[in-house]
Write a protein that holds these residues in place. Sequence first.
Motif, short mmCIF file in Angstrom:
data_model
loop_
_atom_site.label_atom_id
_atom_site.label_comp_id
_atom_site.label_asym_id
_atom_site.label_seq_id
_atom_site.Cartn_x
_atom_site.Cartn_y
_atom_site.Cartn_z
N ASN A 61 0.83 -1.20 0.00
CA ASN A 61 0.00 0.00 0.00
C ASN A 61 0.87 1.26 0.00
N ARG A 62 1.83 1.31 0.89
CA ARG A 62 2.69 2.50 1.04
C ARG A 62 3.50 2.77 -0.24
N GLU A 63 4.17 1.75 -0.76
CA GLU A 63 5.02 1.96 -1.93
C GLU A 63 4.21 2.24 -3.20
N ALA A 64 3.06 1.61 -3.33
CA ALA A 64 2.20 1.91 -4.48
C ALA A 64 1.77 3.36 -4.44
N LYS A 65 1.37 3.83 -3.25
CA LYS A 65 0.92 5.21 -3.12
C LYS A 65 2.06 6.20 -3.36
N GLU A 66 3.27 5.85 -2.96
CA GLU A 66 4.42 6.71 -3.23
C GLU A 66 4.62 6.89 -4.73
N GLU A 67 4.40 5.83 -5.49
CA GLU A 67 4.51 5.91 -6.95
C GLU A 67 3.32 6.65 -7.56
N MET A 68 2.15 6.46 -6.98
CA MET A 68 0.95 7.11 -7.49
C MET A 68 1.05 8.63 -7.43
N ILE A 69 1.73 9.13 -6.41
CA ILE A 69 1.90 10.58 -6.26
C ILE A 69 2.61 11.17 -7.47
N LYS A 70 3.44 10.38 -8.12
CA LYS A 70 4.21 10.84 -9.29
C LYS A 70 3.39 10.84 -10.57
N ILE A 76 -5.28 9.76 -9.78
CA ILE A 76 -4.36 8.78 -9.21
C ILE A 76 -3.44 9.47 -8.20
N CYS A 77 -2.93 10.62 -8.57
CA CYS A 77 -2.08 11.40 -7.67
C CYS A 77 -2.83 11.74 -6.38
N LYS A 78 -4.09 12.10 -6.51
CA LYS A 78 -4.92 12.46 -5.35
C LYS A 78 -5.07 11.27 -4.40
#
Length: 183
Positions: A61-70, A76-78
């Motif tokens: 969850n954490r690492e996917a969201k870190e990538e999503m921010i980009k 997706i960023c939101k």
Amino acid sequence: MNKIIDTIKSRRSVRKFKEDKIKEEELLAILDAAIHAPSGHNDQPWHFTVIERKEMLERINREAKEEMIKSEEEWICKIGKSSRNILHDAPTLIIVSGRSDTYSPLIDASAATENLMIAATSLNIGTCWVGLVNYFFKNLENIKLLGIKEGYQPFYAIAVGYIKEGYEAPKINRNKEVVNYIK
């Protein structure tokens, strides 16, 4: 009509799960239903990686969201910036992968996934198809980390668990105008 059709019609994406892991025999029954799906050329190219370790679920969850921010996609960023858990705090996650050297691995894996979700529904177990998990696999080392075999591509994940009390999936009005008859 009949039990299978009723189960198909009652299946909904569940986004609120109890913390309890599902029973081993239920998990095995769900996976067995998945591997009984049809596949092009009988390739059976699917592979399922079952994750129940809480620390690993949190990392995904954490690492996917870190990538999503980009992401350049605003929505997706939101989500990446939000406190939302993209795995919906499910106690079990099943990564669905397909063998790349076959005719239709994504289609075949999707057929297996439908079997998996219908089987879960028949056992009163909730599921949610999670495509956003692909952001975790942008780091190719994570494919190795999860023991996904070489030659297999992870496509998406299915969050699996017992449905939290009081959760009601949204009602869906199906468009009946999607069928055309030629007689």
